[in-house]
Design a protein around this motif. Structure first.
Motif, PDB file in Angstrom:
ATOM      1  N   LEU A 180       0.851  -1.179   0.000  1.00  6.63           N
ATOM      2  CA  LEU A 180       0.000   0.000   0.000  1.00  6.63           C
ATOM      3  C   LEU A 180       0.891   1.234   0.000  1.00  6.63           C
ATOM      4  CD1 LEU A 180      -2.832   1.219   0.147  1.00  6.63           C
ATOM      5  CD2 LEU A 180      -2.718   1.022   2.632  1.00  6.63           C
ATOM      6  N   LEU A 181       0.717   2.081  -1.014  1.00  2.00           N
ATOM      7  CA  LEU A 181       1.541   3.278  -1.176  1.00  2.00           C
ATOM      8  C   LEU A 181       0.669   4.516  -1.111  1.00  2.00           C
ATOM      9  CD1 LEU A 181       3.571   2.127  -4.320  1.00  2.00           C
ATOM     10  CD2 LEU A 181       4.338   2.003  -1.951  1.00  2.00           C
ATOM     11  N   VAL A 182       1.251   5.608  -0.638  1.00  6.82           N
ATOM     12  CA  VAL A 182       0.589   6.903  -0.678  1.00  6.82           C
ATOM     13  C   VAL A 182       1.241   7.710  -1.789  1.00  6.82           C
ATOM     14  CG1 VAL A 182      -0.003   8.985   0.600  1.00  6.82           C
ATOM     15  CG2 VAL A 182       0.163   6.804   1.788  1.00  6.82           C
ATOM     16  N   ALA A 183       0.413   8.218  -2.689  1.00  4.83           N
ATOM     17  CA  ALA A 183       0.953   8.961  -3.821  1.00  4.83           C
ATOM     18  C   ALA A 183       1.795  10.139  -3.350  1.00  4.83           C
ATOM     19  CB  ALA A 183      -0.195   9.458  -4.702  1.00  4.83           C
ATOM     20  N   ASP A 184       2.926  10.335  -3.989  1.00  7.30           N
ATOM     21  CA  ASP A 184       3.827  11.476  -3.768  1.00  7.30           C
ATOM     22  C   ASP A 184       4.471  11.480  -2.382  1.00  7.30           C
ATOM     23  OD1 ASP A 184       3.155  12.406  -6.320  1.00  7.30           O
ATOM     24  OD2 ASP A 184       1.403  13.439  -5.529  1.00  7.30           O
ATOM     25  N   THR A 185       4.463  10.351  -1.700  1.00  6.02           N
ATOM     26  CA  THR A 185       5.166  10.261  -0.410  1.00  6.02           C
ATOM     27  C   THR A 185       5.920   8.942  -0.375  1.00  6.02           C
ATOM     28  OG1 THR A 185       3.511   9.061   0.894  1.00  6.02           O
ATOM     29  CG2 THR A 185       3.182  11.430   0.636  1.00  6.02           C
ATOM     30  N   ALA A 186       6.697   8.771   0.692  1.00  2.86           N
ATOM     31  CA  ALA A 186       7.423   7.522   0.876  1.00  2.86           C
ATOM     32  C   ALA A 186       6.666   6.561   1.781  1.00  2.86           C
ATOM     33  CB  ALA A 186       8.800   7.812   1.468  1.00  2.86           C
ATOM     34  N   ASP A 187       5.470   6.930   2.181  1.00  2.00           N
ATOM     35  CA  ASP A 187       4.712   6.101   3.110  1.00  2.00           C
ATOM     36  C   ASP A 187       4.221   4.831   2.414  1.00  2.00           C
ATOM     37  OD1 ASP A 187       4.650   7.928   5.432  1.00  2.00           O
ATOM     38  OD2 ASP A 187       3.587   9.228   4.023  1.00  2.00           O
ATOM     39  N   ARG A 188       4.423   3.716   3.098  1.00  2.00           N
ATOM     40  CA  ARG A 188       4.017   2.444   2.514  1.00  2.00           C
ATOM     41  C   ARG A 188       3.836   1.400   3.605  1.00  2.00           C
ATOM     42  NH1 ARG A 188       8.663   0.615  -1.356  1.00  2.00           N
ATOM     43  NH2 ARG A 188       8.316   2.750  -2.049  1.00  2.00           N
ATOM     44  N   ALA A 189       3.125   0.353   3.260  1.00  2.00           N
ATOM     45  CA  ALA A 189       2.982  -0.810   4.140  1.00  2.00           C
ATOM     46  C   ALA A 189       3.027  -2.049   3.266  1.00  2.00           C
ATOM     47  CB  ALA A 189       1.662  -0.752   4.913  1.00  2.00           C
ATOM     48  N   ASP A 190       3.794  -3.032   3.664  1.00  2.00           N
ATOM     49  CA  ASP A 190       3.896  -4.293   2.937  1.00  2.00           C
ATOM     50  C   ASP A 190       3.111  -5.362   3.676  1.00  2.00           C
ATOM     51  OD1 ASP A 190       5.702  -3.797   0.643  1.00  2.00           O
ATOM     52  OD2 ASP A 190       7.069  -3.156   2.243  1.00  2.00           O
ATOM     53  N   LEU A 191       2.253  -6.045   2.938  1.00  2.00           N
ATOM     54  CA  LEU A 191       1.411  -7.078   3.533  1.00  2.00           C
ATOM     55  C   LEU A 191       1.746  -8.431   2.922  1.00  2.00           C
ATOM     56  CD1 LEU A 191      -0.570  -4.330   3.057  1.00  2.00           C
ATOM     57  CD2 LEU A 191      -2.051  -5.751   4.477  1.00  2.00           C
ATOM     58  N   ALA A 192       2.169  -9.345   3.756  1.00  2.00           N
ATOM     59  CA  ALA A 192       2.372 -10.731   3.325  1.00  2.00           C
ATOM     60  C   ALA A 192       1.034 -11.449   3.445  1.00  2.00           C
ATOM     61  CB  ALA A 192       3.420 -11.397   4.194  1.00  2.00           C
ATOM     62  N   ILE A 193       0.572 -11.989   2.348  1.00  2.00           N
ATOM     63  CA  ILE A 193      -0.749 -12.609   2.310  1.00  2.00           C
ATOM     64  C   ILE A 193      -0.593 -14.110   2.493  1.00  2.00           C
ATOM     65  CG2 ILE A 193      -2.776 -13.016   0.866  1.00  2.00           C
ATOM     66  CD1 ILE A 193      -2.124 -10.256  -0.421  1.00  2.00           C
ATOM     67  N   PRO A 194      -1.180 -14.652   3.542  1.00  2.00           N
ATOM     68  CA  PRO A 194      -0.980 -16.076   3.827  1.00  2.00           C
ATOM     69  C   PRO A 194      -1.798 -16.964   2.883  1.00  2.00           C
ATOM     70  CG  PRO A 194      -2.554 -15.153   5.357  1.00  2.00           C
ATOM     71  CD  PRO A 194      -2.058 -14.002   4.531  1.00  2.00           C
ATOM     72  N   ALA A 195      -1.411 -18.222   2.839  1.00  4.61           N
ATOM     73  CA  ALA A 195      -2.225 -19.216   2.136  1.00  4.61           C
ATOM     74  C   ALA A 195      -3.410 -19.544   3.040  1.00  4.61           C
ATOM     75  CB  ALA A 195      -1.407 -20.468   1.843  1.00  4.61           C
ATOM     76  N   THR A 196      -4.605 -19.089   2.628  1.00  5.09           N
ATOM     77  CA  THR A 196      -5.788 -19.251   3.479  1.00  5.09           C
ATOM     78  C   THR A 196      -6.505 -20.576   3.267  1.00  5.09           C
ATOM     79  OG1 THR A 196      -7.237 -18.194   1.859  1.00  5.09           O
ATOM     80  CG2 THR A 196      -6.117 -16.748   3.450  1.00  5.09           C
ATOM     81  N   GLY A 197      -6.169 -21.276   2.177  1.00  5.22           N
ATOM     82  CA  GLY A 197      -6.793 -22.561   1.915  1.00  5.22           C
ATOM     83  C   GLY A 197      -7.726 -22.590   0.727  1.00  5.22           C
ATOM     84  N   GLY A 198      -8.012 -21.440   0.133  1.00  9.47           N
ATOM     85  CA  GLY A 198      -8.893 -21.431  -1.030  1.00  9.47           C
ATOM     86  C   GLY A 198      -9.183 -20.015  -1.480  1.00  9.47           C
ATOM     87  N   TRP A 199      -9.738 -19.893  -2.699  1.00 11.97           N
ATOM     88  CA  TRP A 199     -10.040 -18.581  -3.265  1.00 11.97           C
ATOM     89  C   TRP A 199     -11.137 -17.867  -2.495  1.00 11.97           C
ATOM     90  CZ3 TRP A 199      -6.396 -16.866  -6.128  1.00 11.97           C
ATOM     91  CH2 TRP A 199      -5.682 -17.693  -7.006  1.00 11.97           C
TER      92      TRP A 199
END
Length: 813
Positions: free
Chosen positions: A587-606
């Motif tokens: 997740l990025l904020v336009a025109d800034t350096a702010d961000r968050a990285d999300l590791a998405i786990p294997a939940t078991g299905g779509w």
């Protein structure tokens, strides 16, 4: 016309045919009569009117607006048997008015065909319910007879007249109900109609009028509206049709040019009937621009798009309207799409610069007799314009030279030359969801005003309100400039902190602006059907839709407002599903350096969903957030939320309610990662300490969070009645050790933190950054303090291992 003793032959024929079905119909009529029409609802709309004040007759609602709606079928569909009756819920009909900006439902109630042997009144019980529900929703209901694909004829005139004898009288007093005599009763366009066809219209009209003298009647329902409808208009008037409470219906299965020609022919004389389009295909919305055509002719329309059980057709309807840039002001004040139901026209006499968003400049009228209006350079020799409010929807605009803005046609640039207000000086004020205003001409061709970017001149030649060249605003303080616009949010207003943001509600703008999708089309085919982003129905709790097939490099944007007074640290919580590991997003904020990285786990299905959270710093103000797919594995995305870190109850504020709620959650073993405030491990007592000391900056004992630990806090603890009772307690009830109980250990914690009676306590007493606060001694009622200390001493006698206990208490801090 063949007659016998001056009675048309068609009239004699239908009277004879009427007897054929009466035995078959009798049982259904009796059953329907037992059920009967329900009582009139309080919210019922007033009868529509024929208005000729602006020249050609127009069919308008009780609010002076055009009829606009979609279709519903209980006649078995085309062909017969293809559609089963679907009764919309009250919620669906309410949403039709508030979410989709419409004011009418067009119902094919029963069918008159060789395939259909059901008697008149078959659907009466359902119709009674729909009449009530549309009334409660503030909608009009147009009833008609279907053909089951045998279009271009009236299969049985006797059935049709029996239908109107039954239903005409049944809803005669329902002011929101209109009657359309028969769907497509003759072949092709008005040019192909015979006198016999027109005579049948007279029969149906007379039947309806006998049953319902005051109900609006729609005749014609032409398969196509090219050709010349004037003969029929004059013929029916001579036969007794009163065009002050009746109108022509037509369908849009001809060329756009042919329809506009027919509309123009009927607009040539004020005694010709008003018109309403009761059917045209969804593809004509963004294919030939039918909706915009009808709007420019001030002609209502019923789009042939089904009001289905799962609302997916209505999502498609919105997608098509959005793609075409169609706009109108809904009747419901609560509506926000495609424009706001409250136009909020400035008061008469309001003065300001008229700012063109497309040109980035204010409007000015040239000096002299020409008075041509154009967008000058920002801050240049722009005019002040004053508002004259004509009614709740229309305005006139007067330049600083005292001349009114005037629109003659599509081809000529607008001028400010008029000395009085007429149709050419009247503009409909339409406020878009984003707060900008578009202006529709009334006497200058019915189109929207727009700036020509090449010359800066203004023309009344636009239909697409999604283009900034059609956006204007009245700026009272030109020195301050117009308000800033950030992004183009799907619901007009930016998403807010603490609200659930649906993944499918990404911004407007299309490929490369609001999103990037590697597929050419929406693979799921749902919700925003004309966008490339892949959207499907979700089985997650709450239903709705999710983004699917998200793969590396794809992105979507959302416009979000971060309140100025909020903390800079937020929690982002997303609802995701993935069958395999390796998925990730940023997740990025336009025109800034702010961000968050999300590791998405294997939940078991779509469709196996989990919530994941990550902290992120966000700057104050309105910003565009970019969700970028960074992992190698695909995943699904349902919704997300940005909440202020520590705002457990999501009320937008940090307070004791959040601390109490977090204590309850921790005691209950919550695994909600949104509550993992310190970012370490799971949701536990460390998060309680983090919220209390780092976010709320409070000491043990500060019940009312006034940064003092004093007698008022002791009184509050006593009033809670939890002290020493063994009953589970929270912070506001005296539990400052987070063990679920209010007892002596909490008093020891108060004493050990050093805040009691010290006035405003020092920042140095807490593990937070910031300058120290001054200490002011607070006198306390000695007797109450001594009593509390005595109680503490008595309680401690029961615990010989005092040092060990105190050690555990203070370890928390």
């Amino acid at each position: 016309m063949l007659t016998i003793n001056a009675v048309p032959l068609a009239t004699i024929a239908w009277r004879g045919l009427r007897a054929v079905n009466r035995c078959l119909q009798l049982r259904c009529w009796i059953m329907a009569a037992v059920i009967g029409p329900a009582a009139v609802a309080a919210a019922e709309r007033g009868r529509p009117v024929i208005d000729g004040s602006a020249g050609p007759r127009r069919l308008l609602t009780d609010q002076g607006t055009l009829l606009r709606g979609v279709s519903l079928s209980w006649d078995g569909g085309d062909p017969y048997g293809s559609l089963s009756p679907h009764l919309p819920t009250q919620g669906q009909l309410d949403a039709l008015a508030t979410t989709h900006g419409l004011n009418a439902v067009h119902l094919y109630l029963e069918a008159n065909s060789s395939f259909n042997n059901e008697p008149v009144g078959t659907n009466a019980a359902l119709a009674d319910i729909l009449v009530e529900r549309t009334a409660a929703a503030g909608l009009y209901l147009i009833l008609t007879i279907g053909n089951n694909s045998e279009n271009g004829q009236i299969h049985d005139l006797g059935f049709a007249t029996d239908f109107w004898e039954f239903y005409g009288s049944r809803y005669r007093d329902r002011t929101h109900v209109l009657y359309e005599a028969h769907n497509e009763p003759a072949p092709f366009t008005p040019n192909q109609w015979t006198r016999a066809d027109w005579d049948k219209q007279v029969v149906l009209y007379d039947t309806i009028r006998d049953a319902a003298p005051d109900t609006m009647v729609l005749l014609g329902s032409f398969m196509g509206f090219a050709g010349d409808p004037r003969f029929g208009a004059e013929y029916l008037a001579a036969a007794g049709v009163d065009w002050t409470n009746a109108a022509f219906a037509h369908h849009g299965y001809e060329s756009k040019a042919g329809i506009e020609n027919a509309l123009s022919l009927l607009a040539a004389r004020p005694d010709y009937p008003a018109q309403l389009a009761t059917e045209f295909g969804p593809g004509e919305t963004n294919g030939q621009g039918y909706n915009a055509m009808y709007e420019s002719h001030f002609n209502g329309w019923m789009q042939f798009q089904w009001l289905g059980g799962d609302d997916e057709d209505l999502h498609d309807f919105r997608s098509r309207i959005d793609a075409a840039g169609m706009v109108w002001t809904p009747d419901s004040a609560d509506a926000i799409w495609p424009a706001r139901g409250e136009p909020q026209i400035p008061a008469t006499g309001s003065v300001g610069g008229l700012y063109s968003r497309g040109a980035g400049a204010y409007l000015a009228a040239a000096a002299g007799a020409g008075g041509e209006v154009s967008a000058e350079a920002a801050g240049g020799a722009a005019d002040d314009w004053s508002i004259t409010r004509i009614d709740d929807r229309h305005v006139a605009l007067r330049s600083a030279r005292g001349r009114y803005l005037s629109a003659s046609n599509q081809q000529e640039a607008l001028r400010a030359t008029a000395t009085s207000i007429g149709a050419a000086e009247t503009f409909e004020w339409i406020r878009l969801p984003n707060g900008e205003v578009v202006l529709r001409t009334v006497g200058g061709g019915g189109h929207l005003l727009a700036v020509d970017p090449a010359t800066g001149r203004i023309f009344a030649d636009a239909d697409n309100a999604r283009q900034p060249r059609t956006w204007f605003s009245l700026v009272g303080d030109r020195g301050a400039g117009p308000r800033e616009l950030v992004g183009d949010p799907f619901h007009g207003m930016p998403h807010r902190v603490g609200e659930r943001i649906e993944a499918e509600d990404f911004d407007y703008g299309g490929q490369g602006v609001a999103y990037f999708d590697t597929d050419e089309a929406n693979r799921g085919g749902r919700y925003r059907t004309l966008d490339r982003v892949d959207i499907e129905a979700t089985s997650d709790a709450g239903g709705g839709h999710n983004l699917g097939w998200l793969s590396g490099g794809e992105w979507v944007t959302y416009t979000v407002e971060i309140p100025e007074a909020a903390e800079q640290l937020f929690m982002v919580t997303a609802r995701v599903a993935a069958p395999n590991s390796g998925a990730a997003a940023r997740l990025l904020v336009a025109d800034t350096a702010d961000r968050a990285d999300l590791a998405i786990p294997a939940t078991g299905g779509w469709q196996t969903w989990e919530s994941i959270s990550e902290q992120m710093r966000l700057p104050a103000g309105t910003h565009t957030l970019w969700w970028l797919v960074t992992g190698q594995a695909e995943f699904n995305f349902n919704h997300f939320m940005i909440s202020r870190l520590g705002d457990v109850d999501l009320d937008g504020e940090l307070g004791i309610d959040d601390l109490d709620a977090l204590m309850v959650a921790v005691a209950g073993g919550s695994q909600d990662q949104r509550l993992n405030l310190d970012g370490l491990g799971g949701t536990d007592r460390d998060d309680l300490a983090f919220l209390a000391t780092r976010l709320l900056e409070v000491l043990p004992g500060d019940v009312n969070l006034d940064r003092r630990v004093d007698v008022f806090d002791l009184v509050a603890i006593d009033a809670a009645g939890k002290y020493g009772s063994g009953t589970l307690a929270v912070w506001s009830e005296g539990d400052f050790t987070y063990d679920g109980l209010a007892n002596v250990f909490d008093l020891v914690a108060i004493d050990g933190a050093g805040g009691y009676g010290a006035g405003d306590y020092l920042a140095a007493a807490l593990p937070i950054s910031g300058a120290g606060r001054s200490v002011a001694t607070v006198p306390e009622p000695a007797g109450l303090v001594i009593a509390w200390l005595a109680a503490a001493a008595v309680s401690l006698k029961a615990y010989p291992r005092r040092q060990l206990i105190l050690g555990r208490v203070f370890k928390i801090f």
